[in-house]
Motif scaffolding. Structure first.
Motif, mmCIF file in Angstrom:
data_model
loop_
_atom_site.group_PDB
_atom_site.id
_atom_site.type_symbol
_atom_site.label_atom_id
_atom_site.label_comp_id
_atom_site.label_asym_id
_atom_site.label_seq_id
_atom_site.Cartn_x
_atom_site.Cartn_y
_atom_site.Cartn_z
ATOM 1 N N SER A 35 11.963 18.222 -18.028
ATOM 2 C CA SER A 35 12.888 19.344 -17.971
ATOM 3 C C SER A 35 12.398 20.364 -16.939
ATOM 4 O O SER A 35 11.207 20.696 -16.892
ATOM 5 C CB SER A 35 13.007 20.003 -19.349
ATOM 6 O OG SER A 35 13.896 21.098 -19.304
ATOM 7 N N ARG A 69 13.793 24.036 -14.439
ATOM 8 C CA ARG A 69 14.689 25.191 -14.493
ATOM 9 C C ARG A 69 15.404 25.384 -13.150
ATOM 10 O O ARG A 69 14.815 25.172 -12.085
ATOM 11 C CB ARG A 69 13.911 26.453 -14.845
ATOM 12 C CG ARG A 69 14.739 27.716 -14.932
ATOM 13 C CD ARG A 69 14.043 28.775 -15.750
ATOM 14 N NE ARG A 69 13.907 28.332 -17.138
ATOM 15 C CZ ARG A 69 13.327 29.052 -18.108
ATOM 16 N NH1 ARG A 69 12.802 30.235 -17.831
ATOM 17 N NH2 ARG A 69 13.248 28.588 -19.344
ATOM 18 N N VAL A 70 16.667 25.787 -13.227
ATOM 19 C CA VAL A 70 17.437 26.107 -12.027
ATOM 20 C C VAL A 70 16.953 27.452 -11.500
ATOM 21 O O VAL A 70 17.005 28.468 -12.199
ATOM 22 C CB VAL A 70 18.951 26.170 -12.328
ATOM 23 C CG1 VAL A 70 19.732 26.572 -11.072
ATOM 24 C CG2 VAL A 70 19.439 24.826 -12.846
ATOM 25 N N LYS A 129 20.809 34.639 -12.856
ATOM 26 C CA LYS A 129 21.611 34.212 -13.992
ATOM 27 C C LYS A 129 23.113 34.348 -13.764
ATOM 28 O O LYS A 129 23.904 33.707 -14.449
ATOM 29 C CB LYS A 129 21.198 35.004 -15.237
ATOM 30 C CG LYS A 129 19.814 34.627 -15.744
ATOM 31 C CD LYS A 129 19.487 35.336 -17.054
ATOM 32 C CE LYS A 129 18.122 34.907 -17.567
ATOM 33 N NZ LYS A 129 17.780 35.571 -18.858
ATOM 34 N N TYR A 154 25.635 30.367 -9.666
ATOM 35 C CA TYR A 154 25.769 28.971 -10.077
ATOM 36 C C TYR A 154 25.561 28.060 -8.871
ATOM 37 O O TYR A 154 25.800 28.450 -7.727
ATOM 38 C CB TYR A 154 27.164 28.717 -10.669
ATOM 39 C CG TYR A 154 27.413 29.433 -11.984
ATOM 40 C CD1 TYR A 154 27.260 28.773 -13.186
ATOM 41 C CD2 TYR A 154 27.802 30.773 -12.003
ATOM 42 C CE1 TYR A 154 27.494 29.424 -14.397
ATOM 43 C CE2 TYR A 154 28.021 31.433 -13.201
ATOM 44 C CZ TYR A 154 27.870 30.761 -14.395
ATOM 45 O OH TYR A 154 28.091 31.399 -15.571
ATOM 46 N N LYS A 166 31.755 20.712 -12.551
ATOM 47 C CA LYS A 166 30.590 21.094 -13.342
ATOM 48 C C LYS A 166 29.628 21.911 -12.490
ATOM 49 O O LYS A 166 29.361 21.578 -11.342
ATOM 50 C CB LYS A 166 29.873 19.851 -13.869
ATOM 51 C CG LYS A 166 28.701 20.157 -14.799
ATOM 52 C CD LYS A 166 28.109 18.879 -15.359
ATOM 53 C CE LYS A 166 26.909 19.167 -16.272
ATOM 54 N NZ LYS A 166 27.293 19.961 -17.449
ATOM 55 N N PHE A 183 25.876 24.505 -12.654
ATOM 56 C CA PHE A 183 24.684 24.869 -13.412
ATOM 57 C C PHE A 183 24.322 26.314 -13.095
ATOM 58 O O PHE A 183 24.270 26.710 -11.936
ATOM 59 C CB PHE A 183 23.521 23.940 -13.073
ATOM 60 C CG PHE A 183 23.763 22.503 -13.490
ATOM 61 C CD1 PHE A 183 23.486 22.086 -14.786
ATOM 62 C CD2 PHE A 183 24.293 21.580 -12.595
ATOM 63 C CE1 PHE A 183 23.707 20.768 -15.169
ATOM 64 C CE2 PHE A 183 24.524 20.278 -12.965
ATOM 65 C CZ PHE A 183 24.235 19.862 -14.268
ATOM 66 N N ARG A 184 24.053 27.080 -14.152
ATOM 67 C CA ARG A 184 23.778 28.504 -14.017
ATOM 68 C C ARG A 184 22.304 28.740 -13.704
ATOM 69 O O ARG A 184 21.424 27.986 -14.139
ATOM 70 C CB ARG A 184 24.159 29.227 -15.299
ATOM 71 C CG ARG A 184 24.093 30.761 -15.227
ATOM 72 C CD ARG A 184 24.394 31.392 -16.566
ATOM 73 N NE ARG A 184 23.343 31.119 -17.538
ATOM 74 C CZ ARG A 184 23.460 30.280 -18.548
ATOM 75 N NH1 ARG A 184 24.607 29.625 -18.736
ATOM 76 N NH2 ARG A 184 22.457 30.069 -19.385
ATOM 77 N N GLY A 214 18.654 29.875 -14.036
ATOM 78 C CA GLY A 214 17.842 30.031 -15.234
ATOM 79 C C GLY A 214 18.064 28.945 -16.275
ATOM 80 O O GLY A 214 17.345 28.869 -17.268
ATOM 81 N N GLN A 215 19.075 28.102 -16.082
ATOM 82 C CA GLN A 215 19.366 27.038 -17.033
ATOM 83 C C GLN A 215 18.359 25.906 -16.896
ATOM 84 O O GLN A 215 17.909 25.573 -15.809
ATOM 85 C CB GLN A 215 20.793 26.519 -16.784
ATOM 86 C CG GLN A 215 21.229 25.397 -17.710
ATOM 87 C CD GLN A 215 22.655 24.951 -17.416
ATOM 88 O OE1 GLN A 215 23.388 25.619 -16.694
ATOM 89 N NE2 GLN A 215 23.039 23.820 -17.986
ATOM 90 N N ASP A 216 17.982 25.274 -18.019
ATOM 91 C CA ASP A 216 17.080 24.121 -18.012
ATOM 92 C C ASP A 216 17.887 22.848 -17.912
ATOM 93 O O ASP A 216 18.908 22.678 -18.607
ATOM 94 C CB ASP A 216 16.217 24.098 -19.276
ATOM 95 C CG ASP A 216 15.208 25.236 -19.309
ATOM 96 O OD1 ASP A 216 14.725 25.611 -18.219
ATOM 97 O OD2 ASP A 216 14.912 25.745 -20.406
ATOM 98 N N VAL A 217 17.458 21.920 -17.058
ATOM 99 C CA VAL A 217 18.099 20.621 -16.903
ATOM 100 C C VAL A 217 17.012 19.547 -16.950
ATOM 101 O O VAL A 217 15.844 19.798 -16.619
ATOM 102 C CB VAL A 217 18.886 20.523 -15.578
ATOM 103 C CG1 VAL A 217 20.040 21.504 -15.574
ATOM 104 C CG2 VAL A 217 17.978 20.781 -14.386
#
Length: 340
Positions: free
Chosen positions: A278, A280-281, A285, A288, A302, A304-305, A307-310
């Motif tokens: 995992s 982090r982007v 925040k 995107y 789709k 991804f923001r 601070g989001q974890d992917v």
């Protein structure tokens, strides 16, 4: 009875004739100081130019001093007269507002092709206009309009300048020259084309330049990215010199196909690495990044923001030196946006 006296006397004692013939002492009235004021007004009676006072002898011919007033056209005359007779009201020339048609200026080469967008000059009716050749191509000028100036009228007027100049010329470029996009940028099927191709080059990607030409009249450089794919230096790009170490890297695939109507991005994977963790982007925040179904393939709705974890399954490197992360859900993100 004596002879009847046929003479009579006036009340001043002056002798007159019975047939009422004027004596030499009575002068005919002559006016040589008739003044007429000419007014120039719009349809509402508002003065649009200074009035003029004209003088002349009584009953002499009167020539009205007409005026051309920019933005107006004469529509009627009030108190019109052709001779000098007293007129305390004056003469009123009534003008109506009228828009003029534009003057279109063309700049062409000797083959008749435009070397810049047409210029549209606008101004008040009857106002003077002047046209000029292109400053950057003035030394190539071979033909000018018969008169480069004139007046705006109600009809469209055209002016044409012709230049003995080749639209573009080849320039030498480094064999290791690459183009880096600093935004999503447009590409074209040929130099000087005004209509871009349907797809744009994505932000942050790098492309090999195979050839370059320069516009001779404004110094814009067009880079060929393979096939019928060109990008002008006016787009959001930077040039870079990247020395290649292998024949495989030397022969980068063309980023676009040769037909402008069927664009496809084609690459080869030159390296890959399993990650399975995992990350982090790395964005704010409120920002995107876009997800891709395949690298440089189709974008997806789709996003991804920041601070989001992917979860990243693996990373792959393409032959244009870009690195992509394959996510667990099958989407791709450029690795530079991730905290790998």
């Amino acid at each position: 009875m004596g002879k009847k006296n046929t003479q009579d006397f006036s009340h001043n004692g002056e002798r007159t004739m019975e047939n009422n013939v004027l004596s030499p002492k009575v002068k005919k009235l002559a006016r040589d100081d008739v003044e007429i004021e000419v007014h120039y007004v719009d349809s509402l009676g508002k003065e649009i130019s200074d009035s003029t006072t004209i003088k002349g002898h009584y009953l002499d011919k009167l020539d009205i001093p007409w005026k051309e007033i920019p933005g107006f056209v004469l529509s009627s005359v009030t108190n019109f007269q052709q001779t000098f007779i007293p007129n305390s009201d004056g003469i009123y020339l009534v003008y109506a507002n009228q828009l003029s048609a534009p003057v279109i200026v063309y700049h062409r080469n000797t083959d008749g092709k435009l070397i810049s967008d047409p210029q549209y000059l606008e101004g008040d009716l009857n106002r003077k206009f002047d046209t000029q050749p292109l400053e950057e191509a003035n030394h190539f000028l071979v033909h000018s309009p018969r008169s480069a100036s004139g007046q705006f009228t109600s009809r469209v007027q055209e002016q044409e300048y012709v230049y003995n100049v080749l639209p573009v010329k080849d320039i030498k470029i480094n064999k290791n020259l690459f183009i880096e996009t600093t935004n999503n940028v447009r590409v074209f099927s040929e130099p000087l084309n005004k209509v871009p191709l349907e797809k744009t080059l994505p932000y942050g990607t790098t492309w090999k330049a195979y050839r370059a030409v320069q516009e001779t009249y404004n110094k814009t450089v067009w880079y060929n990215l393979g096939g019928n794919t060109w990008i002008p230096s006016t787009e959001s790009i930077k040039t870079r010199i990247i020395k290649q170490t292998t024949p495989r890297q030397e022969m980068l695939n063309s980023p676009l196909s040769e037909t402008a109507s069927n664009i496809s991005y084609t690459y080869s994977i030159i390296d890959s690495m399993e990650i399975k963790r995992s990350v982090r982007v790395m964005y704010y925040k409120d920002q995107y990044i876009t997800a891709w179904k395949t690298p440089y393939g189709d974008m997806d709705n789709k996003r991804f923001r920041g601070g989001q974890d992917v979860f990243v399954k693996k990373i792959v490197q393409l032959d244009n030196y870009s690195v992509w992360a394959e996510l667990s859900d099958g989407y791709y993100i450029e690795s530079k946006y991730l905290n790998l």
